[in-house]
Every structure is written in C-alpha cells, then in structure tokens.
Design a protein around this motif. Structure first.
Motif, mmCIF file in Angstrom:
data_model
loop_
_atom_site.group_PDB
_atom_site.id
_atom_site.type_symbol
_atom_site.label_atom_id
_atom_site.label_comp_id
_atom_site.label_asym_id
_atom_site.label_seq_id
_atom_site.Cartn_x
_atom_site.Cartn_y
_atom_site.Cartn_z
ATOM 1 N N ASN A 137 19.982 -78.148 -119.102
ATOM 2 C CA ASN A 137 18.766 -77.602 -118.328
ATOM 3 C C ASN A 137 18.215 -78.575 -117.236
ATOM 4 O O ASN A 137 17.819 -79.681 -117.389
ATOM 5 C CB ASN A 137 17.295 -77.830 -119.331
ATOM 6 N N ALA A 138 18.548 -77.877 -116.172
ATOM 7 C CA ALA A 138 18.590 -78.761 -114.837
ATOM 8 C C ALA A 138 17.167 -78.527 -114.108
ATOM 9 O O ALA A 138 16.516 -77.507 -114.373
ATOM 10 C CB ALA A 138 19.652 -78.232 -113.787
ATOM 11 N N GLN A 139 16.773 -79.812 -113.733
ATOM 12 C CA GLN A 139 15.505 -79.834 -112.892
ATOM 13 C C GLN A 139 15.908 -78.852 -111.718
ATOM 14 O O GLN A 139 16.810 -79.234 -111.193
ATOM 15 C CB GLN A 139 14.769 -81.323 -112.621
ATOM 16 N N THR A 140 15.017 -78.248 -111.106
ATOM 17 C CA THR A 140 15.319 -77.277 -110.232
ATOM 18 C C THR A 140 15.805 -78.280 -108.884
ATOM 19 O O THR A 140 16.782 -77.591 -108.176
ATOM 20 C CB THR A 140 14.471 -76.290 -109.737
ATOM 21 N N HIS A 141 15.278 -79.226 -108.589
ATOM 22 C CA HIS A 141 15.753 -80.131 -107.398
ATOM 23 C C HIS A 141 17.133 -80.367 -107.589
ATOM 24 O O HIS A 141 17.939 -80.934 -106.883
ATOM 25 C CB HIS A 141 14.908 -81.251 -107.084
ATOM 26 N N ALA A 142 17.777 -80.508 -108.955
ATOM 27 C CA ALA A 142 19.038 -81.113 -109.033
ATOM 28 C C ALA A 142 20.112 -80.167 -109.149
ATOM 29 O O ALA A 142 21.222 -80.204 -109.513
ATOM 30 C CB ALA A 142 19.074 -81.899 -110.590
ATOM 31 N N ILE A 143 19.790 -78.707 -109.108
ATOM 32 C CA ILE A 143 20.672 -77.718 -109.187
ATOM 33 C C ILE A 143 21.868 -78.073 -108.351
ATOM 34 O O ILE A 143 22.917 -77.745 -108.683
ATOM 35 C CB ILE A 143 19.724 -76.289 -108.976
ATOM 36 N N PRO A 144 21.682 -78.120 -107.005
ATOM 37 C CA PRO A 144 22.779 -78.112 -106.099
ATOM 38 C C PRO A 144 23.976 -79.478 -106.838
ATOM 39 O O PRO A 144 25.193 -78.986 -106.527
ATOM 40 C CB PRO A 144 22.049 -78.787 -104.860
ATOM 41 N N PHE A 145 23.251 -80.408 -107.229
ATOM 42 C CA PHE A 145 23.983 -81.373 -107.911
ATOM 43 C C PHE A 145 25.232 -80.693 -109.086
ATOM 44 O O PHE A 145 26.347 -81.100 -108.889
ATOM 45 C CB PHE A 145 23.392 -82.698 -108.395
ATOM 46 N N TYR A 146 24.335 -80.011 -109.762
ATOM 47 C CA TYR A 146 25.198 -79.458 -110.967
ATOM 48 C C TYR A 146 25.925 -78.321 -110.321
ATOM 49 O O TYR A 146 27.229 -78.238 -110.987
ATOM 50 C CB TYR A 146 24.348 -78.877 -112.103
ATOM 51 N N ASN A 147 25.715 -77.730 -109.489
ATOM 52 C CA ASN A 147 26.380 -76.538 -108.766
ATOM 53 C C ASN A 147 27.653 -77.044 -108.451
ATOM 54 O O ASN A 147 28.884 -76.877 -108.715
ATOM 55 C CB ASN A 147 25.517 -75.829 -107.765
ATOM 56 N N LYS A 148 27.752 -78.432 -107.736
ATOM 57 C CA LYS A 148 29.008 -78.789 -107.310
ATOM 58 C C LYS A 148 30.025 -79.296 -108.304
ATOM 59 O O LYS A 148 31.129 -79.471 -108.079
ATOM 60 C CB LYS A 148 28.526 -80.164 -106.434
ATOM 61 N N LEU A 149 29.466 -79.427 -109.592
ATOM 62 C CA LEU A 149 30.251 -79.866 -110.753
ATOM 63 C C LEU A 149 30.770 -78.501 -111.262
ATOM 64 O O LEU A 149 31.226 -78.650 -112.402
ATOM 65 C CB LEU A 149 29.219 -80.822 -111.550
ATOM 66 N N GLY A 150 30.274 -77.481 -110.987
ATOM 67 C CA GLY A 150 30.805 -76.218 -111.600
ATOM 68 C C GLY A 150 29.861 -75.848 -112.395
ATOM 69 O O GLY A 150 30.249 -74.623 -113.210
ATOM 70 N N TYR A 151 28.661 -76.109 -112.672
ATOM 71 C CA TYR A 151 27.598 -75.361 -113.662
ATOM 72 C C TYR A 151 27.043 -74.012 -112.957
ATOM 73 O O TYR A 151 26.724 -74.265 -111.552
ATOM 74 C CB TYR A 151 26.672 -76.167 -113.866
ATOM 75 N N GLU A 152 26.810 -72.992 -113.591
ATOM 76 C CA GLU A 152 26.204 -71.817 -113.094
ATOM 77 C C GLU A 152 24.846 -71.618 -113.641
ATOM 78 O O GLU A 152 24.746 -71.693 -114.975
ATOM 79 C CB GLU A 152 26.841 -70.735 -113.297
ATOM 80 N N ILE A 153 23.938 -71.186 -113.035
ATOM 81 C CA ILE A 153 22.807 -70.810 -113.504
ATOM 82 C C ILE A 153 22.568 -69.804 -114.355
ATOM 83 O O ILE A 153 23.221 -68.337 -113.973
ATOM 84 C CB ILE A 153 21.642 -70.398 -112.263
ATOM 85 N N VAL A 154 21.980 -69.591 -115.673
ATOM 86 C CA VAL A 154 21.841 -68.406 -116.533
ATOM 87 C C VAL A 154 20.800 -68.118 -116.902
ATOM 88 O O VAL A 154 20.238 -67.499 -118.067
ATOM 89 C CB VAL A 154 23.070 -68.917 -117.807
ATOM 90 N N SER A 155 19.599 -68.725 -116.399
ATOM 91 C CA SER A 155 18.138 -68.468 -116.947
ATOM 92 C C SER A 155 17.165 -68.345 -115.664
ATOM 93 O O SER A 155 17.328 -68.783 -114.452
ATOM 94 C CB SER A 155 17.769 -69.622 -117.764
ATOM 95 N N GLU A 156 16.170 -67.977 -115.872
ATOM 96 C CA GLU A 156 15.064 -67.914 -115.071
ATOM 97 C C GLU A 156 14.526 -69.537 -114.900
ATOM 98 O O GLU A 156 14.402 -70.141 -115.901
ATOM 99 C CB GLU A 156 13.900 -66.876 -115.416
ATOM 100 N N GLU A 157 13.630 -69.567 -114.215
ATOM 101 C CA GLU A 157 12.895 -70.978 -114.228
ATOM 102 C C GLU A 157 11.887 -70.955 -115.063
ATOM 103 O O GLU A 157 11.285 -69.842 -115.637
ATOM 104 C CB GLU A 157 12.191 -70.976 -112.713
ATOM 105 N N PHE A 158 11.792 -72.192 -115.762
ATOM 106 C CA PHE A 158 10.886 -72.519 -116.936
ATOM 107 C C PHE A 158 10.290 -73.999 -116.712
ATOM 108 O O PHE A 158 11.071 -74.727 -116.030
ATOM 109 C CB PHE A 158 11.251 -72.149 -118.135
ATOM 110 N N LEU A 159 9.145 -74.369 -117.197
ATOM 111 C CA LEU A 159 8.681 -75.491 -117.179
ATOM 112 C C LEU A 159 9.035 -76.250 -118.594
ATOM 113 O O LEU A 159 8.971 -75.803 -119.649
ATOM 114 C CB LEU A 159 7.089 -75.459 -117.173
ATOM 115 N N ASP A 160 9.377 -77.554 -118.278
ATOM 116 C CA ASP A 160 9.751 -78.351 -119.376
ATOM 117 C C ASP A 160 9.193 -79.822 -119.203
ATOM 118 O O ASP A 160 9.275 -80.311 -117.973
ATOM 119 C CB ASP A 160 11.252 -78.537 -119.662
#
Length: 140
Positions: free
Chosen positions: A105-128
């Motif tokens: 579960n990526a904090q939205t600001h960190a999504i580009p970091f995880y994208n570069k590592l090959g992770y793909e978004i599979v959910s809508e945004e949610f709060l944690d």
C-alpha cells in the motif's frame, strides 16, 4: 549500504526507532497505528550505511501475497538508492520464500518510486492513518 534481516531485539528496536522518526514524527502517524499487532509475525529488514541504521521495512504473508510494509529511510539518506536497496532485499527474500506476487500500500507521493521498481496500481485511492494510499502489486 547493506540491508540485513533483523535477527535480534537490538536490531528490531533500531528498525522501530527509524519507523518512529519517519512515520510518527515526520508524518504524524499515531504510534499505536505504526507499531501494530503484526510485528511478531513480520520479517523485518534494516538498512545500514557504514554500520549506521538508516532505513527499515518489513515483509509478511497476507492472502497468498508477500506484503511489503513500513518502507522508510531517514530524511538525510533519501534519494541515494536507499529505498531501492531495501526493496531489492525484500523482493529477494520473497522469491526465496516462494512468493510469486508482492503487494504493498503505497503513499500516493511514493507511487512513482514503486512504479520504477515494477509495481502496478490495482486500487482506488484510500486513506490509511489519514494519508492517501493506493495498493500496488508486482509479479516476481
């Protein structure tokens, strides 16, 4: 830099200390949400830079996935490949343990970091803990 699997209580306390600095102090996550009921079942990782602990993360099995959690690096050591080093070690561990997919579960600001590592978004945004997140998955 070297990432080690936590093997004693002193190392675990160092990992907790880093997580508290990043998540509790910087991001205002309540301590009772940061240090949770899953600590004992998780495998913890600690990143060292010349024997100084500077980053942490954890891994645990959840619903057939390897779940990557609590990835953090002390502020002065970010943007230096530290986060990638932690993720590489956790992914290596996940493969060795037989997992085919990792989830986080990526904090939205960190999504580009995880994208570069090959992770793909599979959910809508949610709060944690009051912070926007999205679930991401990677086949390994």
């Amino acid at each position: 830099m070297e990432v080690k699997i936590v093997s004693n209580d002193n190392q675990l306390q160092e990992a907790f200390s880093i997580r508290k600095k990043v998540f509790v102090e910087e991001q205002q996550v309540p301590l009772e949400e940061e240090i949770d009921q899953y600590e004992d079942e998780a495998v913890h990782f600690l990143l060292y830079d010349q024997n100084l602990p500077i980053g942490a993360g954890r891994f645990r099995p959840v619903d057939g996935f390897g779940k990557v959690e609590r990835i953090c690096v002390l502020e002065d050591h970010r943007k230096s490949g530290s986060g990638k080093a932690i993720m590489d070690k956790i992914e290596e561990y996940g493969k060795r343990e037989g997992y085919k997919k990792l989830k986080l579960n990526a904090q939205t600001h960190a999504i580009p970091f995880y994208n570069k590592l090959g992770y793909e978004i599979v959910s809508e945004e949610f709060l944690d803990a009051g912070i926007p997140h999205r679930t991401m998955i990677k086949k390994i």
